[in-house]
Design an enzyme around this catalytic site. Structure first.
Site, PDB file in Angstrom:
ATOM      1  N   ALA A  62       0.835  -1.203   0.000  1.00 23.52           N
ATOM      2  CA  ALA A  62       0.000   0.000   0.000  1.00 23.52           C
ATOM      3  C   ALA A  62       0.864   1.245   0.000  1.00 23.52           C
ATOM      4  CB  ALA A  62      -0.901   0.020   1.243  1.00 23.52           C
ATOM      5  N   TYR A  97      -5.969  -4.979   3.722  1.00 29.25           N
ATOM      6  CA  TYR A  97      -5.771  -4.301   5.006  1.00 29.25           C
ATOM      7  C   TYR A  97      -6.152  -2.839   4.865  1.00 29.25           C
ATOM      8  CZ  TYR A  97      -3.617  -8.631   6.245  1.00 29.25           C
ATOM      9  OH  TYR A  97      -3.428  -9.962   6.493  1.00 29.25           O
ATOM     10  N   TYR A 123      -5.269   9.916   2.055  1.00 31.04           N
ATOM     11  CA  TYR A 123      -4.913   8.529   2.350  1.00 31.04           C
ATOM     12  C   TYR A 123      -6.157   7.726   2.711  1.00 31.04           C
ATOM     13  CZ  TYR A 123      -3.254   4.558   5.146  1.00 31.04           C
ATOM     14  OH  TYR A 123      -3.056   3.297   5.663  1.00 31.04           O
TER      15      TYR A 123
HETATM   16  N1  LIG Z   1       0.884   1.728   9.273  1.00 33.20           N
HETATM   17  C1  LIG Z   1      -0.285   1.907   9.872  1.00 33.20           C
HETATM   18  O1  LIG Z   1      -0.380   2.576  10.913  1.00 33.20           O
HETATM   19  C2  LIG Z   1      -1.528   1.279   9.303  1.00 33.20           C
HETATM   20  C3  LIG Z   1      -2.734   1.419  10.007  1.00 33.20           C
HETATM   21  C4  LIG Z   1      -3.875   0.792   9.482  1.00 33.20           C
HETATM   22  C5  LIG Z   1      -3.808   0.096   8.302  1.00 33.20           C
HETATM   23  N2  LIG Z   1      -2.634   0.010   7.634  1.00 33.20           N
HETATM   24  C6  LIG Z   1      -2.604  -0.741   6.386  1.00 33.20           C
HETATM   25  O2  LIG Z   1      -1.890  -1.956   6.616  1.00 33.20           O
HETATM   26  C7  LIG Z   1      -1.182  -2.322   5.436  1.00 33.20           C
HETATM   27  C8  LIG Z   1       0.288  -2.549   5.754  1.00 33.20           C
HETATM   28  O3  LIG Z   1       0.820  -1.359   6.316  1.00 33.20           O
HETATM   29  P1  LIG Z   1       2.335  -1.268   6.807  1.00 33.20           P
HETATM   30  O4  LIG Z   1       2.343  -0.439   8.029  1.00 33.20           O
HETATM   31  O5  LIG Z   1       2.961  -2.617   6.810  1.00 33.20           O
HETATM   32  O6  LIG Z   1       2.947  -0.398   5.622  1.00 33.20           O
HETATM   33  P2  LIG Z   1       4.455  -0.317   5.079  1.00 33.20           P
HETATM   34  O7  LIG Z   1       5.419  -0.752   6.132  1.00 33.20           O
HETATM   35  O8  LIG Z   1       4.566   1.055   4.491  1.00 33.20           O
HETATM   36  O9  LIG Z   1       4.452  -1.405   3.936  1.00 33.20           O
HETATM   37  C9  LIG Z   1       3.803  -1.210   2.712  1.00 33.20           C
HETATM   38  C10 LIG Z   1       4.615  -1.925   1.684  1.00 33.20           C
HETATM   39  O10 LIG Z   1       3.965  -1.751   0.417  1.00 33.20           O
HETATM   40  C11 LIG Z   1       4.990  -1.526  -0.523  1.00 33.20           C
HETATM   41  N3  LIG Z   1       4.490  -0.863  -1.717  1.00 33.20           N
HETATM   42  C12 LIG Z   1       4.246   0.445  -1.930  1.00 33.20           C
HETATM   43  N4  LIG Z   1       3.847   0.650  -3.190  1.00 33.20           N
HETATM   44  C13 LIG Z   1       3.844  -0.573  -3.792  1.00 33.20           C
HETATM   45  C14 LIG Z   1       3.540  -1.029  -5.092  1.00 33.20           C
HETATM   46  N5  LIG Z   1       3.180  -0.177  -6.055  1.00 33.20           N
HETATM   47  N6  LIG Z   1       3.627  -2.352  -5.357  1.00 33.20           N
HETATM   48  C15 LIG Z   1       4.016  -3.220  -4.397  1.00 33.20           C
HETATM   49  N7  LIG Z   1       4.346  -2.849  -3.149  1.00 33.20           N
HETATM   50  C16 LIG Z   1       4.250  -1.537  -2.858  1.00 33.20           C
HETATM   51  C17 LIG Z   1       6.006  -0.681   0.197  1.00 33.20           C
HETATM   52  O11 LIG Z   1       7.242  -0.732  -0.480  1.00 33.20           O
HETATM   53  P3  LIG Z   1       8.259   0.535  -0.383  1.00 33.20           P
HETATM   54  O12 LIG Z   1       8.656   0.623   1.055  1.00 33.20           O
HETATM   55  O13 LIG Z   1       9.350   0.142  -1.306  1.00 33.20           O
HETATM   56  O14 LIG Z   1       7.463   1.716  -0.836  1.00 33.20           O
HETATM   57  C18 LIG Z   1       6.035  -1.366   1.555  1.00 33.20           C
HETATM   58  O15 LIG Z   1       6.966  -2.428   1.576  1.00 33.20           O
HETATM   59  C19 LIG Z   1      -1.445  -1.207   4.414  1.00 33.20           C
HETATM   60  O16 LIG Z   1      -2.531  -1.584   3.614  1.00 33.20           O
HETATM   61  C20 LIG Z   1      -1.860  -0.036   5.278  1.00 33.20           C
HETATM   62  O17 LIG Z   1      -2.684   0.859   4.572  1.00 33.20           O
HETATM   63  C21 LIG Z   1      -1.483   0.575   8.118  1.00 33.20           C
END
Ligand SMILES: NC(=O)c1ccc[n+]([C@@H]2O[C@H](COP(=O)([O-])OP(=O)(O)OC[C@H]3O[C@@H](n4cnc5c(N)ncnc54)[C@H](OP(=O)(O)O)[C@@H]3O)[C@@H](O)[C@H]2O)c1
Length: 269
Positions: A62, A97, A123
């Protein structure tokens, strides 16, 4: 649904997108044998050709830069909406997610699945539109994720706490800091349950300032937390003031308290 074992021909295999992210890394551990793809291996904004039909997709890729999405909403939509469309086109059930940021935070009691989303920022809008791309599967709304990889609040506080005597932290946003290890374990339970929207977040609630104070208390860092307002911090994206999530669905996976998640995370750092 069976998972956990690599399938020699790929049929029924679990695919993890965004495996390089903090949740992706936890999913890879919870689903051994999954086909784990980082962004470098599989860019979800491009048509996806795997060469096999996955049994389920754990879609953790994401755009997660909340402030960056305000400056480039098109970019956020490309990843979170078009990317999810491409993932859904694989034809397998998807675990998508989603986020507490689909809510506006005006409620003062926990948000449940039947509450109407009303995102405040780009977002949240992109995550909500992404939900609508899921044809079959589970929409898992969680909040304030932290883990042992990548950039997150816990890692930032540990760094600042080692450098400074005090940190100014927002004390007027309330949420559920959720450990990715617990969310990944809950995903294993969820894929055996009916599809649809599920709220899956840590037990308990906290403000960012309370979370920071707990990080310092758990690690013995002598750093004072100075509570400030969201307005004082002045970030570009609006954020919900209250986004505690709870499930109203029978059999919803119950996550441990955020403080337990914090302890487990710190033990790995
Ligand atoms: N973080 C939060 O607080 C939170 C809260 C609620 C829900 N969520 C949701 O939970 C999920 C996981 O979040 P997270 O915290 O693990 O996020 P994260 O650490 O930012 O991981 C997201 C991953 O997606 C990759 N990505 C971005 N653009 C992409 C693309 N075009 N194709 C393939 N991969 C891509 C990123 O790669 P790069 O690093 O190389 O960009 C990163 O490895 C997401 O859907 C997020 O919206 C997150």
């Amino acid at each position: 649904m069976e998972h956990g074992q690599p399938d020699p021909v790929g049929a029924g295999r679990v695919l993890v997108t965004g495996a390089g992210g903090q949740l992706g890394a936890a999913l890879v551990e919870a689903f051994p044998g999954a086909d784990a793809r980082t962004r470098a291996d599989l860019d979800v904004t491009q048509p996806i050709a795997l060469g096999y039909a996955p049994g389920v997709v754990l879609h953790a890729a994401a755009w997660t830069d909340v402030d960056g999405a305000e400056a480039d909403e098109t970019g956020a939509l490309r990843v979170n909406v078009e990317g999810t469309r491409n993932v859904a086109a694989l034809g397998a059930p998807v675990v998508y997610y989603s986020s507490d940021y689909v809510f506006d935070g005006t409620k003062r009691e926990p948000y449940v699945e039947s509450d109407d989303p009303a995102p405040l920022g780009a977002y949240g809008r992109s995550k909500l539109l992404g939900e609508r791309e899921v044809r079959e599967g589970w929409i898992v709304r969680s909040s304030w994720l932290f883990g042992w990889t990548g950039h997150n609040f816990v890692c930032t506080m540990l760094r600042l706490g080692g450098e400074r005597d005090e940190v100014r932290v927002v004390d007027d946003q309330h949420g559920c800091p959720t450990y990715v290890g617990h969310l990944a374990a809950a995903t294993s339970e969820l894929v055996a349950l009916p599809g649809g929207v599920w709220h899956v977040a840590a037990d308990g609630e906290a403000t960012w300032a309370e979370f920071a104070a707990a990080i310092f208390a758990e690690t013995g860092l002598a750093c004072r937390v100075v509570p400030i307002s969201t307005e004082e911090l002045g970030r570009p994206a609006p954020r919900p003031a209250y986004s505690v999530l709870r499930s109203e669905r029978e059999d919803a996976p119950q996550l441990p308290h955020w403080r337990e998640g914090l302890r487990e995370c710190l033990a790995r750092l």
